[in-house]
Design a protein around this motif. Structure first.
Motif, mmCIF file in Angstrom:
data_model
loop_
_atom_site.group_PDB
_atom_site.id
_atom_site.type_symbol
_atom_site.label_atom_id
_atom_site.label_comp_id
_atom_site.label_asym_id
_atom_site.label_seq_id
_atom_site.Cartn_x
_atom_site.Cartn_y
_atom_site.Cartn_z
ATOM 1 N N MET A 32 0.819 -1.214 0.000
ATOM 2 C CA MET A 32 0.000 0.000 0.000
ATOM 3 C C MET A 32 0.850 1.261 0.000
ATOM 4 N N ALA A 350 -7.191 -8.854 1.872
ATOM 5 C CA ALA A 350 -7.939 -8.342 3.028
ATOM 6 C C ALA A 350 -8.015 -9.349 4.168
ATOM 7 N N THR A 372 -4.479 0.314 4.684
ATOM 8 C CA THR A 372 -5.336 -0.157 3.603
ATOM 9 C C THR A 372 -6.171 0.962 3.006
ATOM 10 N N LEU A 414 -8.814 -2.058 -1.747
ATOM 11 C CA LEU A 414 -8.631 -2.898 -0.564
ATOM 12 C C LEU A 414 -9.510 -2.445 0.600
#
Length: 528
Positions: A32, A350, A372, A414
């Motif tokens: 991320m 996830a 996220t 996400l």
């Protein structure tokens, strides 16, 4: 003599997070951070003199003003559309409330670029008014075109927030204000509005972030906002440093909206009394029924009737031939070829993050969970540009490949996938896992036999949300897809931007039909 035994903490919460869970969750957090890292890296590669020239350009202020003006205009117009609609279905005796609620949510199925396509189809020589009534209206474009296209599409986000807030508001508050002599307007201004402010801010945040990052509608309307300028700078210029700095400016603007919204969340607005909640008393509209229905008709004709009418007009005026009936399914399959792997990858990413957060809460798991939201908070055009820099500098073999496109879409969605999975894990009792441990099951076997079967519905919900997002997504697909790899969204945009309204209609209709069916499936889960 009695012995008091302290309640034991669940096994999963008394032990440290295992490496098989901690490592993949940490890798997700690192992934991320890739867009942010490469965006900053590219931006600060500029020479000091070049950097000063980039930062102090008058065009930056113009783009900032245009973006803020568009965002503010959309927030005002969506509030004027959503607030009265939510009030009518929650506080009055108006009929067909379920139908009104459904019609107020269906615009979510109409992407901004399809709404822009519909507005553009009203004017011009071949527009609806010119062909049906002989009135050649000027083609809608610029600020007002972008304002209407984005408002008609996004007001549903605000409606859903306000409807939930009004349904959950204690009716004692309004009745107490009225007993103290407050009139309807004073009650709304001093009682209702402060309690609706968190819902308003939440809806405004979602809409504001969307407007600032939208590319399709502003590009078709030729409105010079940040997202449109970033794309043009990347596509038509060798000054990629300027594109990176424009992306950072847009990111800073989006971050400021998030920070303002968090300040409102700190206020406590819950009731402190212990009385049982009562059903809200409905206001009688009386003679106001007619103005209310006229207002609702204007809202729904603009947000739903307009795109349906324009698409029907072009499909009837220039019926698609056999080649289109072959092209549309093929283009749909190309969109699905990207959306399905992205949905599966996002759901898999996830799982370890949500499981770590729920079963092994700590500062580290909280930081991983917050990471996220980076992809969702980044404007799509900025995220796509950062992934271009990543591919060119680190992984050139991924440049303009489906793998890179799927990975970027997973980063962008996400946060959407996290919600259903986390909620279901919170509802799953820890003693089920403890029972499996006591029977000799390993942690991995426990997850596979006990947790995973209970996550199937939430995984399906997460994958569905991501799939819908990816099927309609435009800027990430345009910048990262392989050469000549056209999806439904890209086809509608390119043909509309070239004035090929009839040729774009079948593809726009396919997006609208698919999205409407999908929104209907999602709404079917809610008990109105």
């Amino acid at each position: 003599m009695s012995v008091v035994v302290a309640p034991q903490q669940p096994v999963a919460q008394r032990t440290r997070a295992p490496l098989y869970l901690l490592i993949p969750a940490t890798l997700v957090a690192v992934a991320m951070l890739i867009p942010l890292f490469y965006l900053f890296l590219r931006a600060f590669q500029a020479e000091p003199a070049q950097l000063a020239d980039i930062l102090w350009r008058q065009r930056n202020l113009d783009l900032l003003w245009n973006t803020l003006k568009l965002t503010g205009g959309v927030l005002i117009l969506t509030t004027l559309m959503a607030l009265p609609t939510a009030w009518l279905v929650t506080r009055t005796d108006i009929r067909f409330k379920k139908l009104i609620t459904l019609l107020a949510v269906i615009p979510l199925a109409v992407p901004g670029y399809v709404m822009a396509y519909a507005l553009m189809g009203l004017g011009g020589y071949y527009g609806v008014f010119a062909q049906l009534f002989g009135w050649q209206l000027p083609r809608i474009s610029g600020y007002w075109g972008a304002l209407m296209a984005l408002s008609f599409y996004t007001f549903s986000y605000l409606f859903l927030n306000l409807r939930a807030a009004l349904l959950g508001l204690d009716p004692n508050l309004e009745e107490s204000a009225q007993s103290l002599g407050y009139g309807p307007w004073a009650t709304f201004r001093h009682v209702l509005l402060p309690h609706l402010l968190p819902a308003l801010m939440a809806g405004w945040l979602v809409i504001g972030l969307y407007v600032m990052g939208d590319f399709g509608a502003v590009a078709l309307m030729r409105y010079e906002a940040f997202s449109y300028a970033i794309f043009n700078q990347y596509e038509n210029s060798f000054d990629r440093f300027y594109a990176a700095w424009l992306s950072l400016m847009l990111l800073a603007l989006a971050a400021s909206f998030v920070m303002m919204e968090t300040l409102i969340k700190r206020k406590r607005l819950a009731s402190l009394g212990s009385s049982a909640p009562r059903q809200q008393r409905q206001s009688r509209l009386g003679w106001l029924h007619l103005p209310a229905w006229l207002y609702l008709s204007a809202v729904f004709l603009s947000s739903i009737g307009l795109p349906v009418m324009i698409l029907a007009y072009w499909l009837i005026l220039a019926p698609p031939d056999l080649s289109f009936f072959l092209q549309v399914p093929a283009t749909f399959l190309r969109s699905a070829t990207v959306a399905i792997p992205a949905a599966l990858l996002t759901s898999l990413m996830a799982i370890p993050v949500a499981y770590l957060l729920v079963r092994y809460p700590s500062r580290w798991s909280s930081l991983i969970e917050r990471s996220t939201y980076i992809g969702y908070a980044l404007p799509p055009i900025t995220l796509a540009l950062a992934m271009v820099y990543f591919a060119l500098n680190t992984a050139y073999f991924l440049y303009q490949t489906l793998a890179m496109l799927v990975f970027a879409l997973a980063l962008a969605t996400l946060a959407l996938a996290m919600g259903p999975i986390r909620s279901h894990l919170l509802q799953t009792r820890v003693n089920l896992e403890e029972a499996a441990f006591s029977l000799g099951y390993s942690p991995l076997a426990t997850f596979y036999h006990v947790i995973f079967p209970r996550l199937r519905r939430s995984l399906l919900a997460s994958a569905t949300l991501v799939f819908l997002f990816c099927m309609k997504e435009l800027p990430i697909t345009m910048l990262l897809s392989p050469t000549n790899y056209t999806t439904l969204a890209v086809t509608v945009y390119t043909r509309t931007s070239e004035g090929m309204m009839a040729e774009a209609a079948p593809f726009a209709a396919a997006i609208l039909l698919f999205s409407t069916l999908s929104v209907g499936l999602v709404l079917n889960r809610e008990k109105a």
